[in-house]
Design a protein around this motif. Structure first.
Motif, PDB file in Angstrom:
ATOM      1  N   ASN A  65       0.826  -1.212   0.000  1.00  0.00           N
ATOM      2  CA  ASN A  65       0.000   0.000   0.000  1.00  0.00           C
ATOM      3  C   ASN A  65       0.859   1.260   0.000  1.00  0.00           C
ATOM      4  OD1 ASN A  65      -2.314  -1.567   0.056  1.00  0.00           O
ATOM      5  ND2 ASN A  65      -2.517  -1.494   2.277  1.00  0.00           N
ATOM      6  N   HIS A  66       1.948   1.236   0.766  1.00  0.00           N
ATOM      7  CA  HIS A  66       2.827   2.402   0.806  1.00  0.00           C
ATOM      8  C   HIS A  66       3.587   2.576  -0.513  1.00  0.00           C
ATOM      9  CE1 HIS A  66       3.049   2.802   5.479  1.00  0.00           C
ATOM     10  NE2 HIS A  66       1.819   2.831   5.003  1.00  0.00           N
ATOM     11  N   SER A  67       3.894   1.465  -1.181  1.00  0.00           N
ATOM     12  CA  SER A  67       4.576   1.560  -2.469  1.00  0.00           C
ATOM     13  C   SER A  67       3.696   2.247  -3.506  1.00  0.00           C
ATOM     14  CB  SER A  67       4.969   0.166  -2.964  1.00  0.00           C
ATOM     15  OG  SER A  67       5.878  -0.457  -2.076  1.00  0.00           O
ATOM     16  N   LYS A  68       2.375   2.079  -3.377  1.00  0.00           N
ATOM     17  CA  LYS A  68       1.460   2.705  -4.326  1.00  0.00           C
ATOM     18  C   LYS A  68       1.513   4.221  -4.252  1.00  0.00           C
ATOM     19  CE  LYS A  68      -1.838  -1.159  -4.254  1.00  0.00           C
ATOM     20  NZ  LYS A  68      -3.214  -1.572  -3.897  1.00  0.00           N
ATOM     21  N   ILE A  69       1.859   4.763  -3.085  1.00  0.00           N
ATOM     22  CA  ILE A  69       1.928   6.223  -2.925  1.00  0.00           C
ATOM     23  C   ILE A  69       3.376   6.667  -2.721  1.00  0.00           C
ATOM     24  CG2 ILE A  69      -0.421   6.524  -2.076  1.00  0.00           C
ATOM     25  CD1 ILE A  69       0.580   6.395   0.747  1.00  0.00           C
ATOM     26  N   ASN A  70       4.303   5.842  -3.223  1.00  0.00           N
ATOM     27  CA  ASN A  70       5.733   6.191  -3.260  1.00  0.00           C
ATOM     28  C   ASN A  70       6.337   6.448  -1.879  1.00  0.00           C
ATOM     29  OD1 ASN A  70       5.834   6.021  -6.083  1.00  0.00           O
ATOM     30  ND2 ASN A  70       5.128   8.126  -6.303  1.00  0.00           N
ATOM     31  N   ILE A  71       5.917   5.688  -0.886  1.00  0.00           N
ATOM     32  CA  ILE A  71       6.556   5.737   0.427  1.00  0.00           C
ATOM     33  C   ILE A  71       7.617   4.646   0.467  1.00  0.00           C
ATOM     34  CG2 ILE A  71       6.251   5.442   2.915  1.00  0.00           C
ATOM     35  CD1 ILE A  71       3.496   6.576   2.675  1.00  0.00           C
ATOM     36  N   GLU A  72       8.858   5.022   0.711  1.00  0.00           N
ATOM     37  CA  GLU A  72       9.958   4.068   0.663  1.00  0.00           C
ATOM     38  C   GLU A  72       9.925   3.117   1.851  1.00  0.00           C
ATOM     39  OE1 GLU A  72      13.132   7.197   2.678  1.00  0.00           O
ATOM     40  OE2 GLU A  72      13.381   6.544   0.604  1.00  0.00           O
ATOM     41  N   ALA A  73      10.693   2.036   1.746  1.00  0.00           N
ATOM     42  CA  ALA A  73      10.664   0.973   2.751  1.00  0.00           C
ATOM     43  C   ALA A  73      11.123   1.460   4.119  1.00  0.00           C
ATOM     44  CB  ALA A  73      11.530  -0.200   2.297  1.00  0.00           C
ATOM     45  N   SER A  74      12.098   2.372   4.164  1.00  0.00           N
ATOM     46  CA  SER A  74      12.609   2.841   5.461  1.00  0.00           C
ATOM     47  C   SER A  74      11.537   3.582   6.241  1.00  0.00           C
ATOM     48  CB  SER A  74      13.824   3.742   5.238  1.00  0.00           C
ATOM     49  OG  SER A  74      13.491   4.839   4.409  1.00  0.00           O
ATOM     50  N   LYS A  75      10.718   4.401   5.555  1.00  0.00           N
ATOM     51  CA  LYS A  75       9.637   5.103   6.241  1.00  0.00           C
ATOM     52  C   LYS A  75       8.548   4.133   6.679  1.00  0.00           C
ATOM     53  CE  LYS A  75      10.260   9.613   4.022  1.00  0.00           C
ATOM     54  NZ  LYS A  75       9.627  10.680   3.194  1.00  0.00           N
ATOM     55  N   THR A  76       8.259   3.142   5.835  1.00  0.00           N
ATOM     56  CA  THR A  76       7.283   2.119   6.210  1.00  0.00           C
ATOM     57  C   THR A  76       7.741   1.363   7.443  1.00  0.00           C
ATOM     58  OG1 THR A  76       6.656   1.841   3.893  1.00  0.00           O
ATOM     59  CG2 THR A  76       6.036   0.089   5.403  1.00  0.00           C
ATOM     60  N   TYR A  77       9.043   1.082   7.526  1.00  0.00           N
ATOM     61  CA  TYR A  77       9.599   0.371   8.682  1.00  0.00           C
ATOM     62  C   TYR A  77       9.448   1.208   9.949  1.00  0.00           C
ATOM     63  CZ  TYR A  77      13.038  -2.179  11.479  1.00  0.00           C
ATOM     64  OH  TYR A  77      13.673  -2.900  12.466  1.00  0.00           O
ATOM     65  N   ARG A  78       9.666   2.518   9.851  1.00  0.00           N
ATOM     66  CA  ARG A  78       9.524   3.383  11.028  1.00  0.00           C
ATOM     67  C   ARG A  78       8.062   3.485  11.464  1.00  0.00           C
ATOM     68  NH1 ARG A  78      13.554   6.526   8.288  1.00  0.00           N
ATOM     69  NH2 ARG A  78      11.983   7.982   7.500  1.00  0.00           N
ATOM     70  N   ILE A  79       7.145   3.471  10.499  1.00  0.00           N
ATOM     71  CA  ILE A  79       5.718   3.495  10.839  1.00  0.00           C
ATOM     72  C   ILE A  79       5.328   2.225  11.587  1.00  0.00           C
ATOM     73  CG2 ILE A  79       3.392   3.444   9.863  1.00  0.00           C
ATOM     74  CD1 ILE A  79       4.432   5.251   7.618  1.00  0.00           C
ATOM     75  N   CYS A  80       5.795   1.082  11.093  1.00  0.00           N
ATOM     76  CA  CYS A  80       5.513  -0.185  11.780  1.00  0.00           C
ATOM     77  C   CYS A  80       6.137  -0.217  13.165  1.00  0.00           C
ATOM     78  CB  CYS A  80       6.026  -1.359  10.946  1.00  0.00           C
ATOM     79  SG  CYS A  80       5.096  -1.658   9.428  1.00  0.00           S
ATOM     80  N   LYS A  81       7.285   0.440  13.328  1.00  0.00           N
ATOM     81  CA  LYS A  81       7.921   0.525  14.648  1.00  0.00           C
ATOM     82  C   LYS A  81       7.038   1.271  15.630  1.00  0.00           C
ATOM     83  CE  LYS A  81      10.487   3.766  15.761  1.00  0.00           C
ATOM     84  NZ  LYS A  81      10.431   5.038  16.555  1.00  0.00           N
TER      85      LYS A  81
END
Length: 293
Positions: free
Chosen positions: A190-206
Motif C-alpha cells: 500500500n505504501h509503495s502505491k503512494i511512493n513511500i519508501e521501505a525505510s519510512k514504512t519500517y519506522r511506521i511499523c515501529k
C-alpha cells in the motif's frame, strides 16, 4: 561444572502486547545463559528454557514439519538459528531420518584463505568475488528425527553450543525471528502505491508495534520485499492500470475511459470519468488534468 556467565544478564521485563509483537510463548521465559565445559575441556553455552519447550530424546511428532517447528521455537528462545541438513529417505521417497543442526555447524573458510582466493581471482578477472565473514565454528548442537511406527521421534539431542548465544535485546536480528507477516506485506504494498519508501514504512511499523524489537523483521527485510514487489510488477504497471480502469467500468455505472499508445506500444494518454464528473462538466465546464511524467 556449570557457572553463570559473568556480566551477561538476558532477563528483561515483559514486552507489552502490540499488534505486531511476537508470540508470548517465546518471550515467556528467558533465564541467564549458562557456561559449561565438555569432557574435553571446551566451553559450551547453554540456555535452560522451560521444560515444555525443550526437546527430549523420545519425544514424538505426528509429522516431520511439526518436529522442525518445535525445534525452531526452542532455537528462538535459546538465541540461535537452525538450518536443514542431512536426511535419508525410504525407497518410496518419504524421509526416514532428518538432522537439524545449529546454523554454525561445520567449518567455513578462513578469512586469510578467502582473501588469497579473491586476490588470485582479481588477477585473472576484473570481477571480484564477494568476501563473507566466517559463520561456522563446528557447533555440534542438533536434534535428529527418526521415523518410527508412524511418527517422527527425537533419537538424539545435543544441547551445548561452542559459541555465544544471542541476547534477548538482539533477538530481532535472528533469522528465525525475522518474518514478514501479512500485515507487513500489505502495508509495504500500500505504501509503495503512494511512493513511500521501505525505510519510512519500517519506522511506521515501529511506532505501531511500540519499538523496533517488536516489529518482527528488519529494515533489510522490508527493502527486499519492496524490491520483489517492484520486480513482480516490472514493465506491466501500465497494463495493470488499464485493467483497473476496465474493472471499474464493469462495476461502476456511468464510468468511461479511453487511452492511447504510441508506436512503441507505450501508454502515453489516458482519460476517464464517471457520472458525477459528467454532470459537473455539463454544469461548470471544468476538468482535471494530471501530468505523471
Amino acid at each position: 561444572m556449570i557457572v553463570v556467565v559473568s556480566g551477561v544478564d538476558i532477563t528483561t521485563k515483559e514486552i507489552p502486547s502490540t499488534p505486531l509483537a511476537r508470540p508470548p510463548t517465546i518471550e515467556k521465559h528467558t533465564p541467564p545463559i549458562l557456561l559449561s565445559y565438555s569432557p574435553k575441556g571446551s566451553q559450551q553455552w547453554i540456555r535452560k528454557v522451560e521444560e515444555e519447550f525443550t526437546p527430549r530424546v523420545g519425544m514424538e511428532f505426528d509429522t516431520l514439519e511439526d518436529g522442525i517447528q518445535f525445534y525452531r521455537i526452542y532455537a528462538i528462545a535459546c538465541g540461535f538459528d537452525i538450518r536443514k541438513s542431512t536426511q535419508r529417505r525410504f525407497r518410496d521417497g518419504s524421509i526416514r531420518t532428518k538432522l537439524i543442526p545449529c546454523h554454525r555447524e561445520g567449518f567455513g573458510e578462513s578469512k586469510k584463505l578467502q582473501k588469497l582466493v579473491n586476490t588470485e581471482v582479481a588477477e585473472t578477472s576484473k570481477k571480484k568475488e564477494r568476501v563473507t565473514t566466517i559463520k561456522r565454528f563446528g557447533c555440534t548442537a542438533m536434534i535428529k528425527l527418526v521415523f518410527k511406527s508412524g511418527k517422527y521421534v527425537i533419537c538424539e539431542f545435543r544441547e551445548g553450543h561452542n559459541h555465544p548465544l544471542v541476547l534477548v535485546m538482539n533477538r530481532e536480528f535472528q533469522k528465525l525471528s525475522r518474518k514478514l507477516t501479512l500485515y507487513h506485506k500489505q502495508t509495504i504494498i500500500n505504501h509503495s502505491k503512494i511512493n513511500i519508501e521501505a525505510s519510512k514504512t519500517y519506522r511506521i511499523c515501529k511506532e505501531v508495534a511500540n519499538g523496533y524489537e517488536n516489529v518482527g523483521a528488519t529494515l533489510l527485510d522490508f527493502k527486499n520485499f519492496q524490491r520483489e514487489v517492484k520486480l513482480f510488477i516490472g514493465d506491466a504497471d501500465a497494463e495493470m492500470f488499464i485493467n483497473n480502469l476496465e474493472k471499474r467500468g464493469q462495476s461502476k455505472k456511468g464510468f468511461q475511459y479511453a487511452y492511447h499508445v504510441d508506436e512503441g506500444r507505450n501508454l502515453c494518454r489516458v482519460f476517464w470519468t464517471d457520472a458525477h464528473g459528467k454532470s459537473a462538466y455539463i454544469a461548470f465546464g471544468d476538468g482535471v488534468s494530471f501530468d505523471p511524467t
